[in-house]
Scaffold this motif. Structure first.
Motif, PDB file in Angstrom:
ATOM      1  N   ALA A   1       0.964  -1.224   0.045  1.00  0.00           N
ATOM      2  CA  ALA A   1      -0.006  -0.023   0.283  1.00  0.00           C
ATOM      3  C   ALA A   1       0.981   1.206   0.083  1.00  0.00           C
ATOM      4  O   ALA A   1       0.132   2.268  -0.063  1.00  0.00           O
ATOM      5  CB  ALA A   1      -0.964   0.097   1.179  1.00  0.00           C
ATOM      6  N   GLY A   2       2.259   1.139   0.200  1.00  0.00           N
ATOM      7  CA  GLY A   2       3.001   2.169   0.057  1.00  0.00           C
ATOM      8  C   GLY A   2       3.971   2.524   1.055  1.00  0.00           C
ATOM      9  O   GLY A   2       4.694   3.351   1.240  1.00  0.00           O
ATOM     10  N   GLY A   3       4.138   1.713   2.110  1.00  0.00           N
ATOM     11  CA  GLY A   3       4.807   1.597   3.151  1.00  0.00           C
ATOM     12  C   GLY A   3       4.670   2.595   4.267  1.00  0.00           C
ATOM     13  O   GLY A   3       3.537   3.428   4.241  1.00  0.00           O
ATOM     14  N   PRO A   4       5.905   2.936   5.186  1.00  0.00           N
ATOM     15  CA  PRO A   4       5.837   4.003   5.869  1.00  0.00           C
ATOM     16  C   PRO A   4       5.319   5.512   5.364  1.00  0.00           C
ATOM     17  O   PRO A   4       4.896   6.204   5.943  1.00  0.00           O
ATOM     18  CB  PRO A   4       7.102   3.852   6.680  1.00  0.00           C
ATOM     19  CG  PRO A   4       7.465   2.644   6.334  1.00  0.00           C
ATOM     20  CD  PRO A   4       6.796   2.158   5.085  1.00  0.00           C
ATOM     21  N   SER A   5       5.966   5.716   4.165  1.00  0.00           N
ATOM     22  CA  SER A   5       5.740   6.897   3.466  1.00  0.00           C
ATOM     23  C   SER A   5       4.117   7.345   3.436  1.00  0.00           C
ATOM     24  O   SER A   5       3.574   8.281   3.735  1.00  0.00           O
ATOM     25  CB  SER A   5       6.345   7.056   2.396  1.00  0.00           C
ATOM     26  OG  SER A   5       6.182   8.550   1.834  1.00  0.00           O
ATOM     27  N   MET A   6       3.565   6.207   2.737  1.00  0.00           N
ATOM     28  CA  MET A   6       2.228   6.260   2.605  1.00  0.00           C
ATOM     29  C   MET A   6       1.362   6.383   3.935  1.00  0.00           C
ATOM     30  O   MET A   6       0.414   7.312   3.844  1.00  0.00           O
ATOM     31  CB  MET A   6       1.878   5.103   1.766  1.00  0.00           C
ATOM     32  CG  MET A   6       0.131   5.086   1.577  1.00  0.00           C
ATOM     33  SD  MET A   6       0.052   6.512   0.277  1.00  0.00           S
ATOM     34  CE  MET A   6      -1.459   5.850  -0.542  1.00  0.00           C
ATOM     35  N   LEU A   7       1.587   5.635   4.702  1.00  0.00           N
ATOM     36  CA  LEU A   7       0.960   5.732   5.991  1.00  0.00           C
ATOM     37  C   LEU A   7       1.279   7.150   6.726  1.00  0.00           C
ATOM     38  O   LEU A   7       0.183   7.830   7.468  1.00  0.00           O
ATOM     39  CB  LEU A   7       1.427   4.454   7.037  1.00  0.00           C
ATOM     40  CG  LEU A   7       0.733   4.692   8.483  1.00  0.00           C
ATOM     41  CD1 LEU A   7      -0.849   4.590   8.315  1.00  0.00           C
ATOM     42  CD2 LEU A   7       1.118   3.320   9.397  1.00  0.00           C
ATOM     43  N   LYS A   8       2.378   7.717   6.664  1.00  0.00           N
ATOM     44  CA  LYS A   8       2.668   8.938   7.318  1.00  0.00           C
ATOM     45  C   LYS A   8       1.672   9.977   6.528  1.00  0.00           C
ATOM     46  O   LYS A   8       1.211  10.851   7.353  1.00  0.00           O
ATOM     47  CB  LYS A   8       4.034   9.420   7.107  1.00  0.00           C
ATOM     48  CG  LYS A   8       4.368  10.595   7.606  1.00  0.00           C
ATOM     49  CD  LYS A   8       5.891  11.074   7.205  1.00  0.00           C
ATOM     50  CE  LYS A   8       6.270  12.368   7.829  1.00  0.00           C
ATOM     51  NZ  LYS A   8       7.914  12.568   7.233  1.00  0.00           N
ATOM     52  N   ASN A   9       1.520   9.936   5.277  1.00  0.00           N
ATOM     53  CA  ASN A   9       0.566  10.759   4.567  1.00  0.00           C
ATOM     54  C   ASN A   9      -0.740  10.612   4.881  1.00  0.00           C
ATOM     55  O   ASN A   9      -1.630  11.671   4.960  1.00  0.00           O
ATOM     56  CB  ASN A   9       0.966  10.769   3.162  1.00  0.00           C
ATOM     57  CG  ASN A   9       2.260  11.519   2.816  1.00  0.00           C
ATOM     58  OD1 ASN A   9       2.286  12.652   3.026  1.00  0.00           O
ATOM     59  ND2 ASN A   9       3.205  10.576   2.196  1.00  0.00           N
ATOM     60  N   ILE A  10      -1.271   9.185   4.952  1.00  0.00           N
ATOM     61  CA  ILE A  10      -2.563   9.110   5.283  1.00  0.00           C
ATOM     62  C   ILE A  10      -2.905   9.455   6.598  1.00  0.00           C
ATOM     63  O   ILE A  10      -3.956  10.099   6.992  1.00  0.00           O
ATOM     64  CB  ILE A  10      -3.174   7.635   5.339  1.00  0.00           C
ATOM     65  CG1 ILE A  10      -2.888   7.254   3.746  1.00  0.00           C
ATOM     66  CG2 ILE A  10      -4.277   7.517   5.990  1.00  0.00           C
ATOM     67  CD1 ILE A  10      -2.939   5.844   3.465  1.00  0.00           C
ATOM     68  N   ALA A  11      -1.987   9.300   7.703  1.00  0.00           N
ATOM     69  CA  ALA A  11      -2.256   9.602   9.152  1.00  0.00           C
ATOM     70  C   ALA A  11      -2.255  11.049   9.256  1.00  0.00           C
ATOM     71  O   ALA A  11      -2.994  11.513  10.344  1.00  0.00           O
ATOM     72  CB  ALA A  11      -1.267   8.838   9.841  1.00  0.00           C
ATOM     73  N   ALA A  12      -1.352  11.799   8.431  1.00  0.00           N
ATOM     74  CA  ALA A  12      -1.163  13.345   9.044  1.00  0.00           C
ATOM     75  C   ALA A  12      -2.454  14.118   9.247  1.00  0.00           C
ATOM     76  O   ALA A  12      -2.615  14.945  10.230  1.00  0.00           O
ATOM     77  CB  ALA A  12      -0.321  13.951   7.992  1.00  0.00           C
ATOM     78  N   PRO A  13      -3.383  13.952   8.299  1.00  0.00           N
ATOM     79  CA  PRO A  13      -4.778  15.136   8.521  1.00  0.00           C
ATOM     80  C   PRO A  13      -5.389  14.419   9.715  1.00  0.00           C
ATOM     81  O   PRO A  13      -6.432  15.119  10.097  1.00  0.00           O
ATOM     82  CB  PRO A  13      -5.329  14.777   7.163  1.00  0.00           C
ATOM     83  CG  PRO A  13      -4.364  14.355   6.187  1.00  0.00           C
ATOM     84  CD  PRO A  13      -3.321  13.603   7.067  1.00  0.00           C
ATOM     85  N   TYR A  14      -5.274  13.332  10.032  1.00  0.00           N
ATOM     86  CA  TYR A  14      -6.102  12.636  11.226  1.00  0.00           C
ATOM     87  C   TYR A  14      -5.471  12.648  12.573  1.00  0.00           C
ATOM     88  O   TYR A  14      -5.868  12.072  13.492  1.00  0.00           O
ATOM     89  CB  TYR A  14      -6.617  11.316  10.928  1.00  0.00           C
ATOM     90  CG  TYR A  14      -7.403  11.049   9.605  1.00  0.00           C
ATOM     91  CD1 TYR A  14      -8.680  11.439   9.559  1.00  0.00           C
ATOM     92  CD2 TYR A  14      -6.768  10.927   8.273  1.00  0.00           C
ATOM     93  CE1 TYR A  14      -9.548  11.519   8.375  1.00  0.00           C
ATOM     94  CE2 TYR A  14      -7.521  10.962   7.119  1.00  0.00           C
ATOM     95  CZ  TYR A  14      -8.866  11.291   7.160  1.00  0.00           C
ATOM     96  OH  TYR A  14      -9.377  11.357   5.912  1.00  0.00           O
TER      97      TYR A  14
END
Length: 122
Positions: free
Chosen positions: A43-56
């Motif tokens: 799904a994109g690794g830590p970088s993707m999760l960082k970007n998904i999580a940031a607004p929340y």
């Protein structure tokens, strides 16, 4: 959403799997405090999760990435403050379970806990 509603009806603590913001919003609407980010690496690794999580971040939602988490990339996952747990098949491999190698699985679990403590300074 139906699984979340059913889990709530029967009083089952449940962390649904998510892969993107829309699924995360559904989980939040159902009162989830933790979600499983799966499949984490595809799904994109830590970088993707960082970007998904940031607004929340203001919601306090926690993440448990699974699917491609390894001892080698563990520091990258644990660098994200929203990651509360990780899952990794290296701890209890299918062949070790089938063979009843509980001592190997126990040692793998102990090593994983020690590695997390080393990384997070706990």
């Amino acid at each position: 959403a139906a699984v979340l509603a059913h889990a709530a009806r029967i009083g089952l603590p449940f962390a649904p799997g998510i892969m993107g913001p829309s699924e995360l919003q559904i989980a939040l609407r159902h009162g989830c405090e933790m979600v499983k980010f799966f499949p984490a690496m595809p799904a994109g690794g830590p970088s993707m999760l960082k970007n998904i999580a940031a607004p929340y971040a203001h919601t306090g939602i926690g993440f448990n990435p699974t699917g491609g988490v390894t001892p080698e990339n563990l520091p990258d996952w644990l660098a994200l403050p929203q990651v509360r747990a990780v899952g990794g098949t290296w701890i209890a491999r299918r062949d070790d379970i089938a063979a009843g190698n509980w001592d190997v699985i126990t040692e793998n679990a102990r090593a994983a806990v020690a590695r997390v403590r080393d990384i997070r300074g706990a």
